[in-house]
Write a protein that holds these residues in place. Structure first.
Motif, PDB file in Angstrom:
ATOM      1  N   PRO A  24       0.806  -1.224   0.000  1.00 28.28           N
ATOM      2  CA  PRO A  24       0.000   0.000   0.000  1.00 28.28           C
ATOM      3  C   PRO A  24       0.836   1.271   0.000  1.00 28.28           C
ATOM      4  O   PRO A  24       0.522   2.240  -0.701  1.00 28.28           O
ATOM      5  CB  PRO A  24      -0.829  -0.142   1.286  1.00 28.28           C
ATOM      6  N   GLY A  25       1.916   1.287   0.797  1.00 30.48           N
ATOM      7  CA  GLY A  25       2.768   2.468   0.811  1.00 30.48           C
ATOM      8  C   GLY A  25       3.422   2.729  -0.534  1.00 30.48           C
ATOM      9  O   GLY A  25       3.531   3.881  -0.982  1.00 30.48           O
ATOM     10  N   LYS A  26       3.862   1.647  -1.212  1.00 29.77           N
ATOM     11  CA  LYS A  26       4.460   1.822  -2.539  1.00 29.77           C
ATOM     12  C   LYS A  26       3.425   2.324  -3.537  1.00 29.77           C
ATOM     13  O   LYS A  26       3.722   3.185  -4.375  1.00 29.77           O
ATOM     14  CB  LYS A  26       5.056   0.492  -3.013  1.00 29.77           C
ATOM     15  N   GLN A  27       2.201   1.802  -3.448  1.00 36.94           N
ATOM     16  CA  GLN A  27       1.147   2.263  -4.345  1.00 36.94           C
ATOM     17  C   GLN A  27       0.855   3.741  -4.113  1.00 36.94           C
ATOM     18  O   GLN A  27       0.671   4.519  -5.063  1.00 36.94           O
ATOM     19  CB  GLN A  27      -0.136   1.438  -4.119  1.00 36.94           C
ATOM     20  N   MET A  28       0.813   4.147  -2.856  1.00 35.53           N
ATOM     21  CA  MET A  28       0.557   5.559  -2.556  1.00 35.53           C
ATOM     22  C   MET A  28       1.687   6.438  -3.073  1.00 35.53           C
ATOM     23  O   MET A  28       1.444   7.535  -3.593  1.00 35.53           O
ATOM     24  CB  MET A  28       0.388   5.752  -1.043  1.00 35.53           C
ATOM     25  N   ALA A  29       2.929   5.969  -2.947  1.00 37.99           N
ATOM     26  CA  ALA A  29       4.065   6.758  -3.439  1.00 37.99           C
ATOM     27  C   ALA A  29       3.982   6.925  -4.956  1.00 37.99           C
ATOM     28  O   ALA A  29       4.241   8.008  -5.494  1.00 37.99           O
ATOM     29  CB  ALA A  29       5.376   6.078  -3.038  1.00 37.99           C
TER      30      ALA A  29
ATOM     31  N   ARG B 149       1.924   3.012 -14.556  1.00 39.51           N
ATOM     32  CA  ARG B 149       1.465   1.644 -14.805  1.00 39.51           C
ATOM     33  C   ARG B 149       2.626   0.656 -14.731  1.00 39.51           C
ATOM     34  O   ARG B 149       2.478  -0.453 -14.197  1.00 39.51           O
ATOM     35  CB  ARG B 149       0.798   1.564 -16.177  1.00 39.51           C
ATOM     36  N   ARG B 150       3.793   1.049 -15.250  1.00 38.19           N
ATOM     37  CA  ARG B 150       4.949   0.153 -15.201  1.00 38.19           C
ATOM     38  C   ARG B 150       5.370  -0.104 -13.750  1.00 38.19           C
ATOM     39  O   ARG B 150       5.660  -1.239 -13.368  1.00 38.19           O
ATOM     40  CB  ARG B 150       6.108   0.761 -15.984  1.00 38.19           C
ATOM     41  N   ARG B 151       5.378   0.961 -12.932  1.00 42.39           N
ATOM     42  CA  ARG B 151       5.774   0.788 -11.534  1.00 42.39           C
ATOM     43  C   ARG B 151       4.757  -0.051 -10.767  1.00 42.39           C
ATOM     44  O   ARG B 151       5.132  -0.883  -9.927  1.00 42.39           O
ATOM     45  CB  ARG B 151       5.933   2.158 -10.864  1.00 42.39           C
ATOM     46  N   ARG B 152       3.462   0.175 -11.030  1.00 42.49           N
ATOM     47  CA  ARG B 152       2.454  -0.644 -10.347  1.00 42.49           C
ATOM     48  C   ARG B 152       2.613  -2.113 -10.719  1.00 42.49           C
ATOM     49  O   ARG B 152       2.508  -3.004  -9.864  1.00 42.49           O
ATOM     50  CB  ARG B 152       1.050  -0.161 -10.721  1.00 42.49           C
ATOM     51  N   ALA B 153       2.838  -2.372 -12.015  1.00 40.03           N
ATOM     52  CA  ALA B 153       3.035  -3.755 -12.448  1.00 40.03           C
ATOM     53  C   ALA B 153       4.259  -4.365 -11.768  1.00 40.03           C
ATOM     54  O   ALA B 153       4.246  -5.544 -11.381  1.00 40.03           O
ATOM     55  CB  ALA B 153       3.182  -3.812 -13.969  1.00 40.03           C
ATOM     56  N   GLU B 154       5.316  -3.579 -11.610  1.00 41.29           N
ATOM     57  CA  GLU B 154       6.526  -4.091 -10.954  1.00 41.29           C
ATOM     58  C   GLU B 154       6.269  -4.389  -9.484  1.00 41.29           C
ATOM     59  O   GLU B 154       6.748  -5.395  -8.956  1.00 41.29           O
ATOM     60  CB  GLU B 154       7.647  -3.064 -11.095  1.00 41.29           C
ATOM     61  N   VAL B 155       5.482  -3.527  -8.816  1.00 41.99           N
ATOM     62  CA  VAL B 155       5.157  -3.768  -7.409  1.00 41.99           C
ATOM     63  C   VAL B 155       4.349  -5.052  -7.260  1.00 41.99           C
ATOM     64  O   VAL B 155       4.616  -5.884  -6.387  1.00 41.99           O
ATOM     65  CB  VAL B 155       4.391  -2.557  -6.828  1.00 41.99           C
TER      66      VAL B 155
END
Length: 694
Positions: free
Chosen positions: A147-152, A168-174
């Protein structure tokens, strides 16, 4: 000349066919020659997996590793079954197993058992247990940090630091990272189970071999023990070598941190980065030579290698490393740039912010269905369509200082609104909520009586006639109300410049006549802010600027400019408050209205009304009571007065009745019927029955 690559069809079908063949191996006997080939392939494949694990930069580069562990483990167990079948049936399982049973362990049963036991201890007790624990902890912390990474990511997107594609690329990586660590947690159990299976299979081979050798083949007991024990130990060693390689690869993967180079480069570079540790280790090894009885040559060689390596380290690199080690935390602080640009970016205040307490993170966690960030983005588009302005990105972040289930809305760093959204609940709004369990509260926008009830009672509340709203909708609606209330403050000078540039592309003459010839950009901003403060959309900028051009050629008085802009928008001013063609109006008694005209006084900030404080208090109380009575009937009242005092009356009532619109008599064209609901006099408010047709 390029290296030929496997065709897509071969790549797609290779692994499924291989798994089918592995299953076939479990039931179909294999010749010893084929078994030798497959054992060699197993050992080589395990070595390849270990090398790949060492040369990747981050774990996600080998995202297929959990599946590889499963396939390799299944393959190795199939080989165990095939080897066991040959050992018990023929007393011979191929050249590879025979060599491991005789040459590797010297043909000694005792040595073979000890070596096999040591390998099991290394794999099962040390590597597998450690890797499994690291995988479990890594999976838990990765999931907790999502959740913290998604918020960042969403905060960077809202602030404009990244675009939608990068987000979108960062969310997919998370998500891929969370899936990988979760899969590794399960894959480590395969490795542990494989080690246990190796013990069981070896014991079965030993006991079964003794029984078959003595009972079926008539071997003497000593010969049966020697033959089948060495074959069983050879089979166990052949299996444990690739199993040990995979266990090491698992440990390397789960303990691998993200870096810019492969593991070998990192280890060598970090071990041999400083001269002093190498010198201490070298002289320490040489010092051990002074102990009587110890062999001198091994320690001389080891110490000499350390001292030679220390002499080859670059002086500058060593000095940098020593400085960083000596300064500690100060070194970390020195890495923070202190340029004016960096400091300005550090102290920058976000125009609009949404802060969430720790237990409200689920509202933005897409894994649990949280869609608050998507709703906030949609809110920006909605406000642009309603008011004609583009509000700045909403900075969403967590705030550990907020009480539980609380959110706060900030404007330029200052909190302007606060609300609650308890987890696992929905907001029921209605008059008959006493039978429902929950926490009584007030709806944050209109102040209606409401109650936070358990989410599972939503259907029951709706049947009872209540309006039920989910938590994200409550937060979004509250944020929307704050934006509409403070839209004028959110309209900056750069925003006005952007709006004028947009108009200039389609109506260049309008802008050329208005600014900067007649009005500077700052005065245009003041007019647009005044309109937004009264919740008047500024979408029709062409007509607004045309009206300002005409008025500014006569007078640049702020109230005059605002009233001119309102006159240009006249048909749409009353439209939001008309219900079924009826406008519910609160008016002033003629005597009181004349008194207000006489108390009109011009100031630099616009005209104000100077009257007796008691009279002003009585008037405001009457307005508040009348407006509340009208709203209780479901209507939206407006205060109607003479055009000459409209702006001053608005300034007087706005602090106490911000949501009460103030219109002039000339601005009621949108209503077919004007229904007077109350008349305000010097003595207070009284109901009015008069109805005025449009």
């Amino acid at each position: 000349m390029s290296t030929p690559r496997p065709s897509k069809s071969l790549t797609r079908l290779g692994v499924p066919l291989g798994i089918i063949l592995i299953v076939v191996m479990l039931v179909v006997p294999l010749p010893a020659v084929v078994l030798d080939l497959l054992i060699a392939l197993n050992i080589t494949g395990a070595l390849l997996v270990l090398m790949v694990a060492m040369f990747i930069h981050k774990p996600l580069e080998f995202a297929a590793f959990p599946s590889v562990i499963l396939v390799m483990t299944l393959f190795r167990l199939a080989l165990n079954v095939s080897a066991t079948r040959l050992v018990l049936r023929d007393g011979y399982a191929g050249k590879v197993i025979d060599t491991f049973g005789h040459f590797v362990v010297g043909g000694s049963l005792i040595i073979g058992l000890i070596v096999f036991a040591i390998l099991l201890v290394i794999q099962f007790v040390v590597i597998t247990n450690g890797a499994g624990r690291v995988a479990e902890v890594g999976a838990r912390f990765t999931l907790d940090a999502m959740p913290g990474k998604q918020m960042a990511i969403d905060a960077d997107l809202n602030s404009g630091l990244i675009d939608e594609e990068e987000a979108r690329r960062r969310r997919a990586e998370v998500h891929a990272e969370a899936d990988f660590h979760g899969a590794m947690d399960g894959a480590s159990k395969f490795v542990k189970g494989d080690a246990i299976a190796a013990i069981v299979i070896t014991l079965v081979n030993l006991v079964g071999g003794f029984a078959i050798g003595v009972a079926q083949h008539g071997m003497p007991f000593g010969e049966a023990v020697n033959t089948y024990s060495l074959l069983s130990i050879g089979d166990g060693l052949v299996s444990q070598v690739p199993a040990l390689l995979l266990s090491v690869a698992t440990g390397l993967i789960v303990t691998r941190s993200v870096a810019d180079s492969d593991m070998g480069s990192d280890i060598v570079g970090q071990l041999f980065a400083r001269r002093m540790p190498l010198r201490v280790a070298g002289f320490g090894a040489l010092g051990l030579c002074l102990i009587p009885g110890l062999p001198k040559l091994p320690f001389l060689i080891a110490g000499g290698v350390m001292l030679i390596a220390a002499s080859r380290i670059d002086e500058d690199a060593d000095a940098v490393g020593a400085d960083l080690a000596a300064t500690g935390a100060a070194g970390e602080l020195a890495e923070v740039p202190d340029t004016p640009e960096a400091l300005v970016a550090e102290i920058r205040v976000d125009p609009l912010g949404l802060e969430l307490s720790a237990d409200l993170i689920d509202l933005v966690d897409t894994r649990t269905g949280g869609d608050l960030l998507d709703r906030v983005k949609a809110l920006r588009r909605k406000v642009a369509g309603e008011l004609g302005i583009v509000i700045p990105p909403v900075r969403t972040r967590d705030n550990l200082e907020l009480p539980p289930h609380t959110y706060a809305i900030t404007l330029f760093g200052a909190e302007v609104a606060r609300g609650e959204a308890p987890r696992g609940t929905v907001l029921a709004i209605g008059d008959f909520l006493g039978s429902l369990p929950g926490t009584p509260t007030q709806e944050p926008v209109f102040g209606l009586e409401a109650k936070w009830i358990p989410a599972e009672l939503r259907h029951q509340a709706e049947i009872g006639g209540a309006t039920v709203v989910d938590r994200a909708s409550v937060v979004t609606t509250h944020l929307s109300e704050v934006v509409h209330q403070h839209a004028g403050r959110l309209l900056g000078r750069e925003d006005v410049r952007m709006l004028t540039d947009v108009v200039k592309r389609s109506h260049p003459v309008v802008i050329e006549e208005l600014t900067p010839t007649l009005l500077p950009l700052g005065e245009v901003q003041r007019v647009l802010r005044a309109l937004l403060d009264e919740r008047i959309p500024i979408r029709d900028l062409v007509r607004i600027f045309e009206a300002l051009s005409i008025r500014a050629s006569i007078s640049k008085d702020l109230d005059g400019l605002v009233e001119a802009a309102r006159a240009a928008l006249e048909p749409s001013l009353a439209a939001p408050y008309v219900t079924d063609g009826v406008l519910h109006a609160i008016t002033f008694e003629p005597v009181l209205e004349q008194h207000l005209l006489e108390g009109l006084r011009p100031t630099d900030q616009g005209a104000v009304i100077v009257i007796d404080p008691d009279l002003a208090q009585t008037m405001l109380m009457g307005l508040s009571q009348s407006a509340q009575t009208c709203e209780n009937t479901g209507a939206r009242p407006v205060l109607v007065c003479a055009p000459q005092v409209r702006a001053a009356v608005r300034r007087m009532v706005a602090p106490a009745l911000e949501r009460l619109p103030v219109l002039a008599y000339s601005e009621l064209a949108a209503a077919r019927e004007v229904r007077s609901v109350a008349v305000i006099s010097a003595a207070g408010a009284r109901p009015a029955l008069a109805e005025v047709g449009a």
